[in-house]
Structure formats: structure tokens, C-alpha cells
Design a protein around this motif. Sequence first.
Motif, PDB file in Angstrom:
ATOM      1  N   VAL A  40       0.587  -1.233   0.020  1.00 29.41           N
ATOM      2  CA  VAL A  40       0.096   0.047  -0.054  1.00 29.41           C
ATOM      3  C   VAL A  40       0.925   1.331   0.011  1.00 29.41           C
ATOM      4  O   VAL A  40       0.487   2.352  -0.787  1.00 29.41           O
ATOM      5  CB  VAL A  40      -0.902  -0.053   1.105  1.00 29.41           C
ATOM      6  N   LEU A  43       2.177   1.488  -3.734  1.00 27.47           N
ATOM      7  CA  LEU A  43       1.086   2.087  -4.636  1.00 27.47           C
ATOM      8  C   LEU A  43       0.974   3.574  -4.337  1.00 27.47           C
ATOM      9  O   LEU A  43       0.545   4.314  -5.215  1.00 27.47           O
ATOM     10  CB  LEU A  43       0.111   1.176  -4.590  1.00 27.47           C
ATOM     11  N   ALA A  44       0.849   3.906  -3.177  1.00 26.42           N
ATOM     12  CA  ALA A  44       0.504   5.360  -2.662  1.00 26.42           C
ATOM     13  C   ALA A  44       1.458   6.271  -3.367  1.00 26.42           C
ATOM     14  O   ALA A  44       1.195   7.313  -4.022  1.00 26.42           O
ATOM     15  CB  ALA A  44       0.544   5.525  -1.307  1.00 26.42           C
ATOM     16  N   LEU A  45       2.626   5.962  -3.415  1.00 27.65           N
ATOM     17  CA  LEU A  45       3.823   6.586  -3.938  1.00 27.65           C
ATOM     18  C   LEU A  45       3.524   6.610  -5.552  1.00 27.65           C
ATOM     19  O   LEU A  45       3.841   7.655  -6.094  1.00 27.65           O
ATOM     20  CB  LEU A  45       5.258   6.177  -3.582  1.00 27.65           C
ATOM     21  N   PHE A  47       0.915   6.045  -7.378  1.00 27.32           N
ATOM     22  CA  PHE A  47      -0.016   6.948  -7.693  1.00 27.32           C
ATOM     23  C   PHE A  47       0.228   8.298  -7.502  1.00 27.32           C
ATOM     24  O   PHE A  47      -0.348   9.216  -8.331  1.00 27.32           O
ATOM     25  CB  PHE A  47      -1.367   6.367  -6.897  1.00 27.32           C
ATOM     26  N   GLY A  48       0.478   8.643  -6.154  1.00 27.29           N
ATOM     27  CA  GLY A  48       0.910   9.986  -6.015  1.00 27.29           C
ATOM     28  C   GLY A  48       1.855  10.860  -6.872  1.00 27.29           C
ATOM     29  O   GLY A  48       1.512  11.953  -7.324  1.00 27.29           O
ATOM     30  N   THR A  49       2.655  10.205  -7.283  1.00 27.45           N
ATOM     31  CA  THR A  49       3.800  10.828  -8.168  1.00 27.45           C
ATOM     32  C   THR A  49       3.139  10.826  -9.768  1.00 27.45           C
ATOM     33  O   THR A  49       3.486  11.933 -10.511  1.00 27.45           O
ATOM     34  CB  THR A  49       5.183  10.123  -8.249  1.00 27.45           C
ATOM     35  N   VAL A  51       0.212  11.109 -10.557  1.00 21.23           N
ATOM     36  CA  VAL A  51      -0.765  12.161 -10.672  1.00 21.23           C
ATOM     37  C   VAL A  51      -0.067  13.474 -10.837  1.00 21.23           C
ATOM     38  O   VAL A  51      -0.594  14.018 -11.779  1.00 21.23           O
ATOM     39  CB  VAL A  51      -1.582  12.364  -9.351  1.00 21.23           C
ATOM     40  N   ILE A 159      -6.418   0.761  -8.426  1.00 21.40           N
ATOM     41  CA  ILE A 159      -6.529   0.683  -6.921  1.00 21.40           C
ATOM     42  C   ILE A 159      -7.804   0.043  -6.277  1.00 21.40           C
ATOM     43  O   ILE A 159      -7.767  -0.804  -5.680  1.00 21.40           O
ATOM     44  CB  ILE A 159      -6.444   2.221  -6.468  1.00 21.40           C
TER      45      ILE A 159
ATOM     46  N   ILE B  33      -7.783   4.952  -0.238  1.00 22.01           N
ATOM     47  CA  ILE B  33      -6.497   4.908  -0.725  1.00 22.01           C
ATOM     48  C   ILE B  33      -5.824   5.875  -1.961  1.00 22.01           C
ATOM     49  O   ILE B  33      -4.847   6.219  -1.859  1.00 22.01           O
ATOM     50  CB  ILE B  33      -6.273   3.423  -1.496  1.00 22.01           C
ATOM     51  N   ILE B  36      -4.654   8.755   0.051  1.00 22.57           N
ATOM     52  CA  ILE B  36      -3.527   8.597   0.562  1.00 22.57           C
ATOM     53  C   ILE B  36      -2.414   8.778  -0.246  1.00 22.57           C
ATOM     54  O   ILE B  36      -1.177   9.177  -0.105  1.00 22.57           O
ATOM     55  CB  ILE B  36      -3.254   7.368   1.482  1.00 22.57           C
ATOM     56  N   GLY B  37      -2.746   8.138  -1.651  1.00 23.31           N
ATOM     57  CA  GLY B  37      -1.765   8.735  -2.554  1.00 23.31           C
ATOM     58  C   GLY B  37      -1.431  10.021  -3.079  1.00 23.31           C
ATOM     59  O   GLY B  37      -0.120  10.601  -2.927  1.00 23.31           O
ATOM     60  N   VAL B  38      -2.496  10.883  -2.938  1.00 22.43           N
ATOM     61  CA  VAL B  38      -2.576  12.263  -3.072  1.00 22.43           C
ATOM     62  C   VAL B  38      -1.541  12.727  -2.093  1.00 22.43           C
ATOM     63  O   VAL B  38      -0.816  13.731  -2.039  1.00 22.43           O
ATOM     64  CB  VAL B  38      -3.807  12.964  -3.171  1.00 22.43           C
TER      65      VAL B  38
END
Lengths: 206, 173
Positions: A40, A43-45, A47-49, A51, A159, B33, B36-38
Motif C-alpha cells: 500500500v 502504490l500510494a507513492l 499513484f501520488g507521483t 498524478v 486501486i 487509498i 493517501i496517494g495524493v
Amino acid sequence: MIFLALLDIDALLKSIEASALATKIRDSLFLFPLIESTHVFGLALVFGTIVVIDLRLLGIASSKRPFRRVASDIFKWTWAAFALTAFTGTLMFTTNARVYYHNVFFRTKMLLLLLTGINMLVFELTAGRMIHRWDKSPSAPPVGKAVAVLSLAMWISIICMGRIIGFTTSRETLVVQPPPGINFDDFLQATPPNSGPTSTPPPLKN
Amino acid sequence: LNHFAEWLSTTFLSVYIQNHNGWVIPAIQSVHIVGIGVVLGSVFMIYFRILGWAGMDQTLRQTTTRFGPWFTGGLCLMLVTGVLMVIGEPVRELVTFSFWAKMFLIAVSTVMVIIFQTTLRKREKLWEETLINRRHIKWTATLVFLLWACIILLGRLIAYDHVWGPWSPAKKA
């Protein structure tokens, strides 16, 4: 070997499940939760990057910075995080390979991952080829924007699929029904002698 | 707390979520989730700017202006979906060690982020020219990033609270 695997995928999956690594993860109370949590985080990293890059393509954020600068800052870390996520994902897969393999959400997720790869390739071959022309403009050409929208939609779907896999791969199908007349409390209260290395799947939690 | 959790599970919204368990809970968790990604992405970008590993064409203030609102927005999204999850499955969430440890870490890291943002706003010059090069600032930023990593791990461990052994108040299944 690969040809053989194609012939009998179930046997291959079964041998993956029986491997020492998969057995170790299944038998441990801590390993699977720890691996899943790390998955998790990774994948957060990822997805976050991603975006950040997609919003830059769309001209919604970071639009004053050249695209190449935004991308080169981030993309190597996206890949590093992706490697972590793929590694932990593979470990989870080994513990219950047959169930995951036959799960429709797992298959959809793998397909979507493949499509995000193709999406990236399309970007490289189209908007990526003429990057010098729009690098400094606030948003990418239409094809770049389409790639960004698709990318966001697919990663959010990935996700969702990942989360649903946890709810639909209950291991009940693998549990053998006990013969009638056996009281399980007898086993639970006292440690049976000669308790060898049994490999019962840990309860899968959501 | 057990009583509160049990009472909460009888409320209208909770009953609704429980009755539509099949898709509501996975859906809320998925949005959580995404949130949390953002949040992690934003923390990561500011953290790497402080380390000097990314966004070096931007000032620290420009970086926080770019990612700060996304951090706050993501956090709000997580708060809303998090509260919904607690309402939907009060006992599963509240009667765990992981949940309360996570809440504690969120409180600590949020306070640290607020201190960082207000001091940056008040003493921009000091931050841009001196503080950003100080080693203890880089270590503190590392600590905050690790706190967020732990928050994510603890969030997932709510479902596996048995890993805490005797610390977990959850009843044995």
C-alpha cells in the motif's frame, strides 16, 4: 520449461504455492500483513507521483514548469516505488497463486497494468516525440492530454481492483470440511504432540 | 469504547453501510487509498525539495504553494472516508491497537506540518537561505516522511491487529 508451464498452468501455480517462500509467508502471522502494508505504501507513492505528471500534462498543476523538468524530477522515484509494489505484490501472489490467478478482479488489474504500459508507450511515440515543441507550454497537445486522462482513470481503477481482490479471494474454497463428529476445541486447547510444519493459509482480512 | 463501538454500529448510517457491505466498503476503502496517494505524493514532493533531490528550479515556498493545497485536500478526503469506515465497521476499526497508534501519529505529523507551514510563511527568507541547508531540518523532514509511511502501514494493519499480540484489544476470532 515455459512451454510446459503453458500446458499446465495449474500445476505451475500449485508448485508456486508449495514453494518454501510462499509457505514461509503463509505460516507467519506477521509477514503477510507487513508485505501488504508495504504494498500500500508503494502504490500510494506510485499513484501520488503519477498524478503530478498527469496533472502537468493536462495543464492543471505545475504548468509553469517545463514538462521535462517535472518528469525527470519524479519519474525515477515512480519506477522505484513501482518496483517495490511489484515485488511485494508478487510475494502476496505466491501465497495463494491459484485463487488469485482465477480471480476476475486480479485478472482485470493485471490487464489494466498492461494497458497503462501501452498507454505510456503511445505517449512516447506521439507527444513524447515532439516534446521540444510543447515542453514549456502550460499543457500537452491533445494526444498527451488523452494519455493523461486514461492514465488517471486506469490507475484509480487499478486501486479499486486491488482492494476488491482482498474481498473476493476468501480462502474458504480451499478449506476442507472437517469430518462430522470432530470437536475442534480439542485441538485448540492443547498443543498436539508432533505438530510438524503445517501450512494453513492465514485468515485473509479486508 | 466497546459500548460506543456497539452503539455506533446500530446507527442508521452504519446499518446502511453494513447492509450494502458488498460494494460500499471496498468503494470507500478505494477512495481512501486514492486519498493517501495524493497525500503521500505531496509530502514526498515537499520532502524531496527540502533534501534538494527534486524541484530545485522552484523555491521552497513555490513547492509548498504547489503541493500544500493537495496535501490538505487529500487529508480532508481521507478524513471523510475514514469517518465513514469507522461508522460502517466501528468494532473492526476502534477496538484495535493499530487504529489508535495511527491516530496518534497523524496528530503528531499534522502538528509538525502546520508548524513547518506557518514558520515558512512568517520567515520565508530564513527558510530559503539558511534553514533548508541545515542538517537537522533535513532529518526532521525525513522523520515526518517516515511518520507518513508508518501511518500507511498502521492503516493496513487495522485489518491484522493480531500482529500486536497482547497489545491488541481485539477479541480472538
